[in-house]
Design a protein around this motif. Sequence first.
Motif, PDB file in Angstrom:
ATOM      1  N   PRO A  68      11.213  -8.597  -0.558  1.00 15.32           N
ATOM      2  CA  PRO A  68      10.721  -8.268   0.784  1.00 15.32           C
ATOM      3  C   PRO A  68       9.197  -8.364   0.819  1.00 15.32           C
ATOM      4  O   PRO A  68       8.531  -7.990  -0.143  1.00 15.32           O
ATOM      5  CB  PRO A  68      11.190  -6.826   0.988  1.00 15.32           C
ATOM      6  N   PRO A  69       8.652  -8.876   1.909  1.00 16.52           N
ATOM      7  CA  PRO A  69       7.197  -8.945   2.007  1.00 16.52           C
ATOM      8  C   PRO A  69       6.603  -7.553   2.224  1.00 16.52           C
ATOM      9  O   PRO A  69       7.277  -6.662   2.760  1.00 16.52           O
ATOM     10  CB  PRO A  69       6.959  -9.831   3.229  1.00 16.52           C
ATOM     11  N   PRO A  70       5.356  -7.361   1.823  1.00 14.71           N
ATOM     12  CA  PRO A  70       4.687  -6.093   2.123  1.00 14.71           C
ATOM     13  C   PRO A  70       4.618  -5.891   3.638  1.00 14.71           C
ATOM     14  O   PRO A  70       4.592  -6.862   4.403  1.00 14.71           O
ATOM     15  CB  PRO A  70       3.278  -6.279   1.554  1.00 14.71           C
ATOM     16  N   GLU A  71       4.578  -4.655   4.030  1.00 13.14           N
ATOM     17  CA  GLU A  71       4.555  -4.299   5.461  1.00 13.14           C
ATOM     18  C   GLU A  71       3.479  -5.053   6.237  1.00 13.14           C
ATOM     19  O   GLU A  71       3.699  -5.477   7.366  1.00 13.14           O
ATOM     20  CB  GLU A  71       4.352  -2.788   5.609  1.00 13.14           C
ATOM     21  N   ARG A  72       2.309  -5.244   5.632  1.00 16.77           N
ATOM     22  CA  ARG A  72       1.190  -5.903   6.339  1.00 16.77           C
ATOM     23  C   ARG A  72       1.504  -7.357   6.706  1.00 16.77           C
ATOM     24  O   ARG A  72       0.830  -7.938   7.545  1.00 16.77           O
ATOM     25  CB  ARG A  72      -0.101  -5.806   5.541  1.00 16.77           C
TER      26      ARG A  72
END
Length: 91
Positions: A68-72
């Motif tokens: 999963p990509p980081p929230e940013r």
Amino acid sequence: MSDKPDQARLNKAKFRAWHRGTREADFMIGGYFDNRHAEWVEQELSWFEALLDEDDVDIMAWALGVQPPPERFTGPMMDALQRLDYVHIHK
């Protein structure tokens, strides 16, 4: 005053997108740039510039859905990256 990105920044981002170190990363990140940059405003170019600061292995894992990509980085820009409909491999 336009919200369109400055051409010098776009040129730098294009170079960085297409000179990642591996052909796979070049096609993925450079292809994404070529396919999407014309519609970007400042905020979207800033997102892409931040993405370019990340390791290729991470970017590719996020694009392929392996991690999963980081929230940013979540949102419509990452969604478009994950579609991979912009990757064209030339022989």
